[in-house]
Design a protein around this motif. Structure first.
Motif, mmCIF file in Angstrom:
data_model
loop_
_atom_site.group_PDB
_atom_site.id
_atom_site.type_symbol
_atom_site.label_atom_id
_atom_site.label_comp_id
_atom_site.label_asym_id
_atom_site.label_seq_id
_atom_site.Cartn_x
_atom_site.Cartn_y
_atom_site.Cartn_z
ATOM 1 N N ILE A 48 0.827 -1.217 0.000
ATOM 2 C CA ILE A 48 0.000 0.000 0.000
ATOM 3 C C ILE A 48 0.858 1.262 0.000
ATOM 4 O O ILE A 48 0.487 2.268 -0.564
ATOM 5 C CB ILE A 48 -0.993 0.075 1.191
ATOM 6 C CG1 ILE A 48 -0.300 -0.143 2.534
ATOM 7 C CG2 ILE A 48 -2.135 -0.894 1.025
ATOM 8 C CD1 ILE A 48 -1.183 0.252 3.721
ATOM 9 N N PHE A 49 2.047 1.181 0.635
ATOM 10 C CA PHE A 49 2.900 2.371 0.673
ATOM 11 C C PHE A 49 3.461 2.713 -0.706
ATOM 12 O O PHE A 49 3.767 3.864 -0.988
ATOM 13 C CB PHE A 49 4.070 2.173 1.634
ATOM 14 C CG PHE A 49 3.652 2.051 3.065
ATOM 15 C CD1 PHE A 49 2.789 2.979 3.629
ATOM 16 C CD2 PHE A 49 4.122 1.010 3.847
ATOM 17 C CE1 PHE A 49 2.411 2.875 4.946
ATOM 18 C CE2 PHE A 49 3.745 0.899 5.172
ATOM 19 C CZ PHE A 49 2.889 1.821 5.732
ATOM 20 N N GLY A 50 3.611 1.674 -1.551
ATOM 21 C CA GLY A 50 4.214 1.882 -2.870
ATOM 22 C C GLY A 50 3.415 2.849 -3.714
ATOM 23 O O GLY A 50 3.955 3.548 -4.570
ATOM 24 N N GLU A 51 2.094 2.878 -3.456
ATOM 25 C CA GLU A 51 1.264 3.788 -4.238
ATOM 26 C C GLU A 51 1.615 5.238 -3.925
ATOM 27 O O GLU A 51 1.406 6.119 -4.726
ATOM 28 C CB GLU A 51 -0.221 3.520 -3.941
ATOM 29 C CG GLU A 51 -0.654 2.151 -4.438
ATOM 30 C CD GLU A 51 -1.938 1.648 -3.789
ATOM 31 O OE1 GLU A 51 -2.687 2.461 -3.224
ATOM 32 O OE2 GLU A 51 -2.168 0.424 -3.849
ATOM 33 N N ARG A 108 7.685 7.118 6.509
ATOM 34 C CA ARG A 108 8.431 7.340 7.710
ATOM 35 C C ARG A 108 7.844 6.462 8.793
ATOM 36 O O ARG A 108 6.684 6.104 8.731
ATOM 37 C CB ARG A 108 8.220 8.806 8.089
ATOM 38 C CG ARG A 108 9.347 9.371 8.822
ATOM 39 C CD ARG A 108 9.224 10.818 9.135
ATOM 40 N NE ARG A 108 10.168 10.976 10.219
ATOM 41 C CZ ARG A 108 9.822 11.344 11.425
ATOM 42 N NH1 ARG A 108 8.594 11.663 11.687
ATOM 43 N NH2 ARG A 108 10.724 11.393 12.368
ATOM 44 N N ARG A 109 8.610 6.117 9.770
ATOM 45 C CA ARG A 109 8.101 5.360 10.909
ATOM 46 C C ARG A 109 7.314 4.131 10.462
ATOM 47 O O ARG A 109 6.155 3.957 10.820
ATOM 48 C CB ARG A 109 7.210 6.258 11.761
ATOM 49 C CG ARG A 109 7.832 7.606 12.055
ATOM 50 C CD ARG A 109 6.973 8.418 12.980
ATOM 51 N NE ARG A 109 7.099 7.900 14.318
ATOM 52 C CZ ARG A 109 7.529 8.602 15.370
ATOM 53 N NH1 ARG A 109 7.813 9.857 15.234
ATOM 54 N NH2 ARG A 109 7.634 8.054 16.537
ATOM 55 N N ALA A 110 7.975 3.300 9.647
ATOM 56 C CA ALA A 110 7.341 2.041 9.221
ATOM 57 C C ALA A 110 7.553 1.010 10.320
ATOM 58 O O ALA A 110 8.674 0.624 10.585
ATOM 59 C CB ALA A 110 7.969 1.548 7.924
ATOM 60 N N GLY A 111 6.477 0.601 10.955
ATOM 61 C CA GLY A 111 6.561 -0.558 11.842
ATOM 62 C C GLY A 111 7.354 -0.405 13.113
ATOM 63 O O GLY A 111 8.344 -1.103 13.319
ATOM 64 N N GLU A 112 6.930 0.481 14.003
ATOM 65 C CA GLU A 112 7.631 0.633 15.278
ATOM 66 C C GLU A 112 7.176 -0.385 16.319
ATOM 67 O O GLU A 112 7.853 -0.589 17.314
ATOM 68 C CB GLU A 112 7.399 2.036 15.837
ATOM 69 C CG GLU A 112 8.274 3.051 15.167
ATOM 70 C CD GLU A 112 7.832 4.457 15.495
ATOM 71 O OE1 GLU A 112 7.655 4.770 16.679
ATOM 72 O OE2 GLU A 112 7.633 5.236 14.544
ATOM 73 N N ASN A 113 6.009 -0.959 16.121
ATOM 74 C CA ASN A 113 5.554 -2.022 17.024
ATOM 75 C C ASN A 113 5.852 -3.372 16.374
ATOM 76 O O ASN A 113 5.877 -3.490 15.154
ATOM 77 C CB ASN A 113 4.043 -1.898 17.289
ATOM 78 C CG ASN A 113 3.705 -0.596 18.001
ATOM 79 O OD1 ASN A 113 4.465 -0.141 18.851
ATOM 80 N ND2 ASN A 113 2.593 0.000 17.636
ATOM 81 N N ARG A 146 -4.125 -2.327 13.994
ATOM 82 C CA ARG A 146 -2.833 -1.695 14.278
ATOM 83 C C ARG A 146 -2.921 -0.186 14.092
ATOM 84 O O ARG A 146 -3.485 0.281 13.112
ATOM 85 C CB ARG A 146 -1.784 -2.258 13.313
ATOM 86 C CG ARG A 146 -0.381 -2.003 13.759
ATOM 87 C CD ARG A 146 0.641 -2.221 12.644
ATOM 88 N NE ARG A 146 0.535 -3.520 11.952
ATOM 89 C CZ ARG A 146 1.359 -3.859 10.968
ATOM 90 N NH1 ARG A 146 2.296 -3.049 10.573
ATOM 91 N NH2 ARG A 146 1.204 -5.020 10.366
ATOM 92 N N LYS A 147 -2.341 0.547 15.055
ATOM 93 C CA LYS A 147 -2.274 2.005 14.890
ATOM 94 C C LYS A 147 -1.167 2.305 13.893
ATOM 95 O O LYS A 147 -0.048 1.827 14.029
ATOM 96 C CB LYS A 147 -1.969 2.682 16.227
ATOM 97 C CG LYS A 147 -3.128 2.643 17.202
ATOM 98 C CD LYS A 147 -2.793 3.294 18.527
ATOM 99 C CE LYS A 147 -2.042 2.389 19.497
ATOM 100 N NZ LYS A 147 -2.547 1.065 19.753
ATOM 101 N N ARG A 148 -1.485 3.083 12.882
ATOM 102 C CA ARG A 148 -0.488 3.398 11.863
ATOM 103 C C ARG A 148 -0.130 4.872 11.892
ATOM 104 O O ARG A 148 -0.958 5.706 12.240
ATOM 105 C CB ARG A 148 -1.037 3.044 10.471
ATOM 106 C CG ARG A 148 -1.123 1.559 10.232
ATOM 107 C CD ARG A 148 -1.621 1.220 8.858
ATOM 108 N NE ARG A 148 -1.394 -0.195 8.584
ATOM 109 C CZ ARG A 148 -2.084 -1.182 9.128
ATOM 110 N NH1 ARG A 148 -3.066 -0.918 9.957
ATOM 111 N NH2 ARG A 148 -1.787 -2.442 8.849
ATOM 112 N N ALA A 149 1.122 5.142 11.489
ATOM 113 C CA ALA A 149 1.566 6.532 11.434
ATOM 114 C C ALA A 149 0.701 7.309 10.430
ATOM 115 O O ALA A 149 0.428 8.489 10.618
ATOM 116 C CB ALA A 149 3.037 6.585 11.035
#
Ligand code: OGA
Ligand code: MN
Length: 281
Positions: free
Chosen positions: A69-72, A98-103, A168-171
């Motif tokens: 999804i980020f690739g878009e 930015r901040r991909a996957g901190e949990n 999941r909470k996302r940035a």
């Protein structure tokens, strides 16, 4: 070409030496790399210098590229298969996610067919006072399974957890369209690795919102207990990045998280590719 596999002293991970990924790999070398990847869960190559197209070509040898999804929003111009992971902004615009996957998580576990693995190529690594920042941690969900007591193993084998994209909470909050495209799915809590046949735990605190056949309270307590167990220090490898590292992890046997301990002007720039996977069994 013969490769050297140097395991980390942790429960996952090995460095692969003697490979230049800018050159095409013969089948025998590739097979050795793939075997190391399947058995160590995380492998990395130091001192690489590769173009986006070379990264895409290497990723393809492990399977079809999975579009994220980020690739878009943040791909490399001319290479839609590569997602830019970065905290850098240019002209007020973020160059990457930015901040991909901190949990702790496993990539795209909320899909019916989660990706086999993910690859990060480090171009810029943050540093302050000569100390490297922005490490990534990896936890062996296979070692975690092997360490479970028998009664708990019996309790969870054959059970399925509910994975919910909105858990999941996302940035960057997902759009309604993204939510509609990702309805909740179920996966076995105890997964069998598609190549090695080894078992591992597949459960995450935020993405898993229930367990089939269990009351909600009981399910949440079980999810929390298993998710916390997987990320105990004895199962974790912490990767300290160097520019030129190419590292890949297995999304079945390994969970990961980014350590967010840096900020501009310390810059971090990674190119990320994802390889398609199989339906978890
Ligand atoms: C990812 C991710 C961690 C990192 O790209 O899926 O979780 O350290 N990245 O950038
Ligand atoms: Mn991730």
């Amino acid at each position: 070409m013969s490769i050297e596999v140097v395991p980390t002293r942790a429960a996952v991970g090995a460095e692969i030496r003697g490979v230049n990924l800018a050159h095409p790999l013969d089948d025998a070398t590739f097979t050795d790399i793939e075997d190391a990847y399947n058995s160590y869960g995380v492998i990395f190559f130091r001192c690489q210098s590769i173009t986006p197209s070379q990264q895409v070509a290497f990723t393809r040898r492990f399977g079809e590229i999975e579009l994220n999804i980020f690739g878009e929003r943040w791909s490399v111009p001319g290479n839609p298969e590569i997602v830019v992971v970065s905290n850098i902004t240019e002209g007020g615009r973020a160059v990457g996610v930015r901040r991909a996957g901190e949990n702790w998580h496993s990539d795209m576990c909320y899909t019916a067919r989660p990706p086999r693995g993910t690859m990060l190529y480090a171009i810029e690594v943050p540093e302050l006072h000569g100390l490297t920042l922005g490490d990534t941690e990896f936890a062996s969900a296979q070692a975690a399974w092997e360490a479970l007591p028998d009664p708990l193993r019996h309790r969870i084998e054959g059970r399925r957890a509910v994975f919910d994209f909105t858990g999941r909470k996302r940035a960057f909050p997902p759009t309604q369209q993204e939510i509609d495209r990702n309805p909740p799915v179920t996966h076995p809590i105890v997964r069998t690795h598609p190549y090695t046949g080894e078992k591992c735990l597949y459960i995450m605190r935020d993405d898993c919102t229930g367990v089939e056949g269990l009351e909600q309270d009981e399910a949440e307590a079980l999810i929390a207990a298993l998710a916390d167990h997987i990320v105990k220090p004895e199962f974790v490898y912490r990767h300290r990045w160097r520019p030129g590292d190419l590292l890949m992890w297995d999304n079945c046997t390994v969970q990961h998280r980014a350590i967010q301990d840096y900020d501009l002007p310390q810059r971090r720039l990674m190119h990320r590719t994802t390889m398609g996977g199989t339906v978890p069994v």
